[in-house]
Design a protein around this motif. Sequence first.
Motif, PDB file in Angstrom:
ATOM      1  N   SER A 148       0.821  -1.216   0.000  1.00 29.05           N
ATOM      2  CA  SER A 148       0.000   0.000   0.000  1.00 29.05           C
ATOM      3  C   SER A 148       0.850   1.259   0.000  1.00 29.05           C
ATOM      4  N   PHE A 149       2.008   1.204   0.651  1.00 28.42           N
ATOM      5  CA  PHE A 149       2.912   2.349   0.693  1.00 28.42           C
ATOM      6  C   PHE A 149       4.108   2.052  -0.210  1.00 28.42           C
ATOM      7  N   ARG A 150       4.420   2.977  -1.122  1.00 28.18           N
ATOM      8  CA  ARG A 150       5.548   2.824  -2.038  1.00 28.18           C
ATOM      9  C   ARG A 150       6.513   3.988  -1.843  1.00 28.18           C
ATOM     10  N   SER A 151       7.808   3.693  -1.911  1.00 28.08           N
ATOM     11  CA  SER A 151       8.852   4.708  -1.692  1.00 28.08           C
ATOM     12  C   SER A 151       8.692   5.341  -0.314  1.00 28.08           C
ATOM     13  N   PHE A 152       8.341   4.534   0.654  1.00 30.53           N
ATOM     14  CA  PHE A 152       8.141   5.000   2.024  1.00 30.53           C
ATOM     15  C   PHE A 152       8.704   3.956   2.979  1.00 30.53           C
ATOM     16  N   PRO A 153       9.786   4.313   3.714  1.00 30.80           N
ATOM     17  CA  PRO A 153      10.422   5.627   3.761  1.00 30.80           C
ATOM     18  C   PRO A 153      11.417   5.845   2.622  1.00 30.80           C
ATOM     19  N   SER A 154      11.745   7.127   2.402  1.00 31.89           N
ATOM     20  CA  SER A 154      12.807   7.515   1.476  1.00 31.89           C
ATOM     21  C   SER A 154      13.857   8.304   2.248  1.00 31.89           C
ATOM     22  N   PHE A 155      15.113   8.197   1.812  1.00 32.72           N
ATOM     23  CA  PHE A 155      16.211   8.800   2.551  1.00 32.72           C
ATOM     24  C   PHE A 155      16.971   9.792   1.675  1.00 32.72           C
ATOM     25  N   PRO A 156      17.558  10.829   2.286  1.00 32.41           N
ATOM     26  CA  PRO A 156      18.349  11.791   1.511  1.00 32.41           C
ATOM     27  C   PRO A 156      19.709  11.211   1.147  1.00 32.41           C
ATOM     28  N   LYS A 157      20.298  11.718   0.081  1.00 34.18           N
ATOM     29  CA  LYS A 157      21.619  11.255  -0.321  1.00 34.18           C
ATOM     30  C   LYS A 157      22.716  11.821   0.576  1.00 34.18           C
ATOM     31  N   LYS A 158      22.453  12.973   1.194  1.00 34.85           N
ATOM     32  CA  LYS A 158      23.478  13.631   2.007  1.00 34.85           C
ATOM     33  C   LYS A 158      23.481  13.101   3.441  1.00 34.85           C
ATOM     34  N   GLU A 159      24.566  13.432   4.154  1.00 36.86           N
ATOM     35  CA  GLU A 159      24.640  13.103   5.572  1.00 36.86           C
ATOM     36  C   GLU A 159      23.651  13.972   6.347  1.00 36.86           C
ATOM     37  N   ASP A 164      17.672  17.042  11.783  1.00 33.86           N
ATOM     38  CA  ASP A 164      17.588  17.444  10.384  1.00 33.86           C
ATOM     39  C   ASP A 164      16.297  16.931   9.753  1.00 33.86           C
ATOM     40  N   THR A 165      15.814  17.673   8.753  1.00 32.54           N
ATOM     41  CA  THR A 165      14.591  17.295   8.034  1.00 32.54           C
ATOM     42  C   THR A 165      14.885  17.197   6.538  1.00 32.54           C
ATOM     43  N   TRP A 166      14.046  16.446   5.849  1.00 36.63           N
ATOM     44  CA  TRP A 166      14.097  16.372   4.388  1.00 36.63           C
ATOM     45  C   TRP A 166      12.706  16.019   3.870  1.00 36.63           C
ATOM     46  N   GLU A 167      12.501  16.249   2.589  1.00 37.22           N
ATOM     47  CA  GLU A 167      11.213  15.964   1.974  1.00 37.22           C
ATOM     48  C   GLU A 167      11.392  14.992   0.815  1.00 37.22           C
ATOM     49  N   ALA A 168      10.401  14.165   0.588  1.00 39.70           N
ATOM     50  CA  ALA A 168      10.472  13.186  -0.501  1.00 39.70           C
ATOM     51  C   ALA A 168       9.062  12.832  -0.957  1.00 39.70           C
ATOM     52  N   LYS A 169       8.963  12.437  -2.215  1.00 37.05           N
ATOM     53  CA  LYS A 169       7.687  12.028  -2.797  1.00 37.05           C
ATOM     54  C   LYS A 169       7.507  10.524  -2.625  1.00 37.05           C
ATOM     55  N   ILE A 187       1.954  11.227  -2.482  1.00 38.39           N
ATOM     56  CA  ILE A 187       2.034  11.891  -1.185  1.00 38.39           C
ATOM     57  C   ILE A 187       3.413  12.525  -1.061  1.00 38.39           C
ATOM     58  N   PHE A 188       3.466  13.669  -0.376  1.00 40.84           N
ATOM     59  CA  PHE A 188       4.707  14.413  -0.193  1.00 40.84           C
ATOM     60  C   PHE A 188       5.000  14.462   1.302  1.00 40.84           C
ATOM     61  N   ILE A 189       6.100  13.844   1.691  1.00 44.63           N
ATOM     62  CA  ILE A 189       6.363  13.560   3.104  1.00 44.63           C
ATOM     63  C   ILE A 189       7.517  14.407   3.617  1.00 44.63           C
ATOM     64  N   GLN A 190       7.336  14.968   4.814  1.00 39.71           N
ATOM     65  CA  GLN A 190       8.425  15.639   5.515  1.00 39.71           C
ATOM     66  C   GLN A 190       8.932  14.710   6.614  1.00 39.71           C
ATOM     67  N   TYR A 191      10.227  14.390   6.540  1.00 40.33           N
ATOM     68  CA  TYR A 191      10.853  13.501   7.503  1.00 40.33           C
ATOM     69  C   TYR A 191      11.716  14.303   8.471  1.00 40.33           C
ATOM     70  N   THR A 192      11.833  13.815   9.708  1.00 44.52           N
ATOM     71  CA  THR A 192      12.746  14.377  10.698  1.00 44.52           C
ATOM     72  C   THR A 192      13.493  13.234  11.379  1.00 44.52           C
ATOM     73  N   TYR A 193      14.819  13.348  11.388  1.00 48.70           N
ATOM     74  CA  TYR A 193      15.653  12.336  12.052  1.00 48.70           C
ATOM     75  C   TYR A 193      15.709  12.667  13.536  1.00 48.70           C
ATOM     76  N   ASN A 194      15.144  11.787  14.371  1.00 46.99           N
ATOM     77  CA  ASN A 194      15.011  12.052  15.802  1.00 46.99           C
ATOM     78  C   ASN A 194      16.052  11.356  16.671  1.00 46.99           C
ATOM     79  N   GLY A 195      16.970  10.604  16.069  1.00 50.12           N
ATOM     80  CA  GLY A 195      18.005   9.967  16.875  1.00 50.12           C
ATOM     81  C   GLY A 195      18.037   8.466  16.715  1.00 50.12           C
ATOM     82  N   ASP A 196      18.779   7.814  17.616  1.00 50.88           N
ATOM     83  CA  ASP A 196      19.004   6.368  17.553  1.00 50.88           C
ATOM     84  C   ASP A 196      18.342   5.678  18.744  1.00 50.88           C
ATOM     85  N   GLN A 197      18.127   4.367  18.572  1.00 53.99           N
ATOM     86  CA  GLN A 197      17.474   3.601  19.626  1.00 53.99           C
ATOM     87  C   GLN A 197      17.733   2.120  19.383  1.00 53.99           C
TER      88      GLN A 197
END
Length: 427
Positions: A148-159, A164-169, A187-197
């Motif tokens: 049902s979800f395609r290209s989700f999640p998507s990741f940025p090429k940069k470090e 940090d936030t990024w957007e992806a389709k 759908i156009f998604i805004q991601y935020t990296y919240n840390g490690d766990q």
Amino acid sequence: MVKNYSRKVLCFAPLNEEDAPQNPKLCSAIFYKFIFLLLFLLISNNLYSQPVTISYAGNDNYILTERTDLRRYDNNKYVGLTSLEVKSFITPSYENGEKVYDGLFYVEQDTKHLAAVIDEGIHDAIVSVFKIDEQGNMNMLEDNGYPSFRSFPSFPKKEIKKGDTWEAKAERAVDPTGEGKITRMPIFIQYTYNGDQIFNQKDVYVIKALWATRYGYGIGVSYQDFDGDRELKSATGKHEATLYVEKETGAALLIRDNVNEEFVYTDGRKIAYKGTISLFTDYPSGVEEDVILPAINRLIAESDIEYEKTDLGYMLIIRDLQFVANSAELLPDEKNRLNQIADLLKKLPKNQILIEGHTARVGDESDEMQLSLERAHTIVNEMGKRGVNTENLITKGSGGSKPVADNDSPQGRARNRRVEITILSKR
């Protein structure tokens, strides 16, 4: 002038009772130093956290489960809870040097999908084939509505660093009416990296995702899926999701999506959903070869059954099954082989099993496809009668599309009329 030290003093130093009331300045200084150190650690953790690059490295065989728990409202009236679970077994393979994923999806409840009613207790495979690149972007090669979800999640090429936030389709396939009318919407998604766990004993990245449901024609949106439900006029809403992404592979081990959206139809109907959609990635059980292989060898020696190790797992090939002509009814002579197969499958209570029917190519392709599926259903029912847990059985009909011999001779057609039973497992 006499100073009054009778006020309450906060002190984090190990002073004795005699010193405490006499050292308010010392206690205050220690307290403020403690606060300053705490703030410094919190700020420096964000400023100086190590940058990371998140990428999708791919998996071996894996299981993807999508669980929907949504409250449904028709024209603003609550009509009940929609609970649906879709499971899949996904296998990577290589074509022309590129990794391709073959998915066998099936619905874990009675439902109508793609205009075919799934029988109670029978899990018909819905096939999808796709590619996924390093950023998580999915390219559908054979699309039957899942995942049902395609290209989700998507990741940025940069470090990126924490915060940090990024957007992806991405794309989502929906069936609001539950009638098998699949509609795909961007759908156009805004991601935020919240840390490690640590999640399920694995190192993960924790990521937040936000997006709005926008479909149809209106302010800020102009899109319609002409291959989807033509009666779906528009869709609006919002999603807030938390993702736990495995560091090693880039696979989303868990996605929990909070949903609030509404779908409007050309006849004025409004269908709204509120609740959660959860997606899980898991890995299949292995097979104890020292237990299974001797049992398989005995089965081969005593019956007309062959064995092959494939990317999916361990495949038993039952050739020339004796059905009534052009029917899914088995002849009584097959009772012994079925008993032996059931005894083997009962040793594998944790593994999913694929039962795939094949026919010779001698007539109408659509008729052959349906007959091969019905024959796979017959095998499932026979296994259930013999005590095999049918919840783990997946059926698929391939008709005459996968011949292993020439259809021009009776011997070749007999080899093509077969049922393949695959014990799905990790590689």
